[in-house]
Scaffold this motif. Structure first.
Motif, mmCIF file in Angstrom:
data_model
loop_
_atom_site.group_PDB
_atom_site.id
_atom_site.type_symbol
_atom_site.label_atom_id
_atom_site.label_comp_id
_atom_site.label_asym_id
_atom_site.label_seq_id
_atom_site.Cartn_x
_atom_site.Cartn_y
_atom_site.Cartn_z
ATOM 1 N N ALA A 51 106.700 58.058 36.654
ATOM 2 C CA ALA A 51 107.304 56.826 37.145
ATOM 3 C C ALA A 51 107.820 57.063 38.554
ATOM 4 N N ILE A 52 107.694 56.063 39.405
ATOM 5 C CA ILE A 52 108.129 56.162 40.802
ATOM 6 C C ILE A 52 109.086 55.011 41.085
ATOM 7 N N THR A 53 110.249 55.359 41.635
ATOM 8 C CA THR A 53 111.230 54.342 42.008
ATOM 9 C C THR A 53 110.946 53.857 43.419
ATOM 10 N N VAL A 54 110.804 52.572 43.562
ATOM 11 C CA VAL A 54 110.535 51.937 44.859
ATOM 12 C C VAL A 54 111.800 51.217 45.299
ATOM 13 N N ARG A 55 112.337 51.642 46.448
ATOM 14 C CA ARG A 55 113.591 51.090 46.947
ATOM 15 C C ARG A 55 113.358 50.237 48.194
ATOM 16 N N ALA A 56 114.205 49.223 48.358
ATOM 17 C CA ALA A 56 114.186 48.464 49.605
ATOM 18 C C ALA A 56 114.815 49.299 50.710
ATOM 19 N N ASP A 57 114.383 49.079 51.945
ATOM 20 C CA ASP A 57 114.992 49.784 53.077
ATOM 21 C C ASP A 57 116.491 49.534 53.095
ATOM 22 N N ALA B 223 92.002 58.105 44.319
ATOM 23 C CA ALA B 223 93.405 58.088 43.902
ATOM 24 C C ALA B 223 94.084 56.839 44.463
ATOM 25 N N SER B 224 94.755 56.105 43.589
ATOM 26 C CA SER B 224 95.313 54.808 44.011
ATOM 27 C C SER B 224 96.829 54.705 43.828
ATOM 28 N N SER B 225 97.483 55.741 43.313
ATOM 29 C CA SER B 225 98.917 55.633 43.031
ATOM 30 C C SER B 225 99.709 55.336 44.296
ATOM 31 N N PHE B 226 99.439 56.105 45.375
ATOM 32 C CA PHE B 226 100.181 55.907 46.620
ATOM 33 C C PHE B 226 99.925 54.499 47.185
ATOM 34 N N THR B 227 98.690 54.043 47.104
ATOM 35 C CA THR B 227 98.348 52.701 47.596
ATOM 36 C C THR B 227 99.114 51.631 46.837
ATOM 37 N N LEU B 228 99.190 51.783 45.526
ATOM 38 C CA LEU B 228 99.886 50.789 44.713
ATOM 39 C C LEU B 228 101.388 50.776 45.012
ATOM 40 N N VAL B 229 101.980 51.967 45.128
ATOM 41 C CA VAL B 229 103.414 52.045 45.395
ATOM 42 C C VAL B 229 103.737 51.466 46.776
ATOM 43 N N SER B 230 102.903 51.768 47.767
ATOM 44 C CA SER B 230 103.133 51.251 49.121
ATOM 45 C C SER B 230 103.019 49.722 49.146
ATOM 46 N N HIS B 231 102.030 49.208 48.454
ATOM 47 C CA HIS B 231 101.862 47.753 48.386
ATOM 48 C C HIS B 231 103.045 47.104 47.665
ATOM 49 N N LEU B 232 103.503 47.736 46.602
ATOM 50 C CA LEU B 232 104.647 47.215 45.855
ATOM 51 C C LEU B 232 105.898 47.158 46.739
ATOM 52 N N LYS B 233 106.121 48.192 47.536
ATOM 53 C CA LYS B 233 107.295 48.228 48.407
ATOM 54 C C LYS B 233 107.254 47.062 49.413
ATOM 55 N N GLU B 234 106.081 46.838 50.004
ATOM 56 C CA GLU B 234 105.958 45.733 50.958
ATOM 57 C C GLU B 234 106.230 44.387 50.295
ATOM 58 N N ARG B 235 105.689 44.216 49.114
ATOM 59 C CA ARG B 235 105.810 42.923 48.433
ATOM 60 C C ARG B 235 107.243 42.646 47.978
ATOM 61 N N GLU C 6 109.962 43.861 49.236
ATOM 62 C CA GLU C 6 110.799 43.631 50.417
ATOM 63 C C GLU C 6 110.547 42.237 50.992
ATOM 64 N N ASP C 7 109.298 41.771 50.929
ATOM 65 C CA ASP C 7 108.999 40.402 51.362
ATOM 66 C C ASP C 7 109.724 39.389 50.470
ATOM 67 N N ILE C 8 109.729 39.658 49.166
ATOM 68 C CA ILE C 8 110.423 38.774 48.234
ATOM 69 C C ILE C 8 111.917 38.733 48.548
ATOM 70 N N LEU C 9 112.484 39.907 48.815
ATOM 71 C CA LEU C 9 113.918 39.986 49.105
ATOM 72 C C LEU C 9 114.254 39.256 50.411
ATOM 73 N N ARG C 10 113.416 39.422 51.436
ATOM 74 C CA ARG C 10 113.639 38.698 52.699
ATOM 75 C C ARG C 10 113.575 37.185 52.476
ATOM 76 N N GLN C 11 112.638 36.768 51.628
ATOM 77 C CA GLN C 11 112.518 35.337 51.341
ATOM 78 C C GLN C 11 113.771 34.808 50.643
ATOM 79 N N LYS C 12 114.303 35.584 49.692
ATOM 80 C CA LYS C 12 115.530 35.170 49.001
ATOM 81 C C LYS C 12 116.696 35.070 49.994
ATOM 82 N N ILE C 13 116.755 36.023 50.917
ATOM 83 C CA ILE C 13 117.830 36.017 51.918
ATOM 84 C C ILE C 13 117.719 34.783 52.806
ATOM 85 N N GLU C 14 116.499 34.474 53.274
ATOM 86 C CA GLU C 14 116.298 33.319 54.142
ATOM 87 C C GLU C 14 116.607 32.020 53.407
ATOM 88 N N GLU C 15 116.187 31.919 52.152
ATOM 89 C CA GLU C 15 116.472 30.715 51.371
ATOM 90 C C GLU C 15 117.974 30.516 51.216
#
Length: 275
Positions: A31-37, A131-143, A145-154
């Protein structure tokens, strides 16, 4: 392709990248923990009112392996997601099984989380054979964080709209309602109707009062002495005149003082007329 060797090499690379954010559950699952900046997480705390540690009573279910290696006892702080991987025997020729074990601090709905997981599964299918684990985790982090920015703007827009409406209401209160030809015509129509109704009720009230104030025959007789003289002018031959002295027998009639005063006034008027 040696699947075990490929998986072991990928896991070694993940250890060097994610350090304690990687928790190994077995040789083929982790399991990998993905954190917002941190900067974004701080803004989320200020704007969204998120706690510094949304899961202070949880440890995501992972304390490392049995030997205490590759695991952190520290609970993740701020918004974070834990993405769990289960590698099939023939991975990376087939997609890994992935799921969210924790999705905290992003204020997402179950529908949003389910849609995001489907998005990651689709991305894994696009990367079959590598190998796709790193790709998936990186994509998840971007998404996330985009969701969090959207919540902040709303939230910011909602607060700005709230302040704007409050200021607009205060301005209207101070300035009053602006008069336009249309609004004046509407007011004039209401005013005319109200005045007509008030006049109608006032006239009706006067008619009622006039009925209530109608005088009795005795009151008319007392207020107008000409009425006593009018009967004398109508007398003809043979009519019998009334002797007013007959009405002075107050002792025999048992009249009280009030009746006596009223009758004396009438008798005085009759005497004056007969004289």
């Amino acid at each position: 392709m040696n699947y075990e060797e490929e998986q072991a090499q990928e896991l070694e690379a993940l250890r060097s990248i994610y350090d304690f954010d990687l928790v190994e559950l077995s040789l083929t699952s982790f399991a990998i923990t993905v954190r917002a900046d941190e900067e974004l997480a701080d803004e989320a705390r200020r704007t969204l009112g998120l706690p510094a540690n949304p899961d202070e009573d949880e440890n995501d279910g992972y304390d490392g392996d049995e030997d205490g290696q590759n695991g952190s006892n520290a609970t993740p702080s701020g918004p974070h997601v834990v993405l769990q991987f289960e590698l099939p025997k023939t991975y990376p020729e087939v997609a890994p099984d992935i799921s969210f074990s924790t999705f905290s601090g992003f204020l997402t709905s179950e529908a949003e989380e389910s849609s995001l997981l489907d998005e990651l599964r689709g991305l894994a299918e696009e990367n079959l054979g590598m190998a796709s684990s790193f790709t998936l985790v990186s994509h998840l982090k971007e998404r996330v964080e985009d969701i969090l920015r959207q919540k902040i703007e709303e939230t910011k827009r909602a607060e700005e709209e709230k302040h704007r409406l409050a200021e607009e209401a205060e301005r209207r209160r101070i300035e009053g309602t602006k008069v336009t030809p249309e609004s004046f015509a509407a007011w004039k129509g209401r005013f005319d109707r109200e005045m007509a109704e008030a006049n109608r009720l006032a006239l009706k009230g006067q008619q009622v009062d006039s009925k209530k104030q109608k005088l009795t025959g005795r009151q008319l007789f007392e207020n107008d002495q000409n009425l006593a003289k009018s009967d004398l002018t109508l007398m003809e031959a043979g009519d019998v005149a009334v002797d007013v002295d007959l009405f002075e027998m107050e002792d025999d009639m048992g009249l009280d003082e009030d009746d006596e005063d009223e009758d004396n006034e009438i008798l005085a008027a009759l005497r004056a007329d007969t004289d």
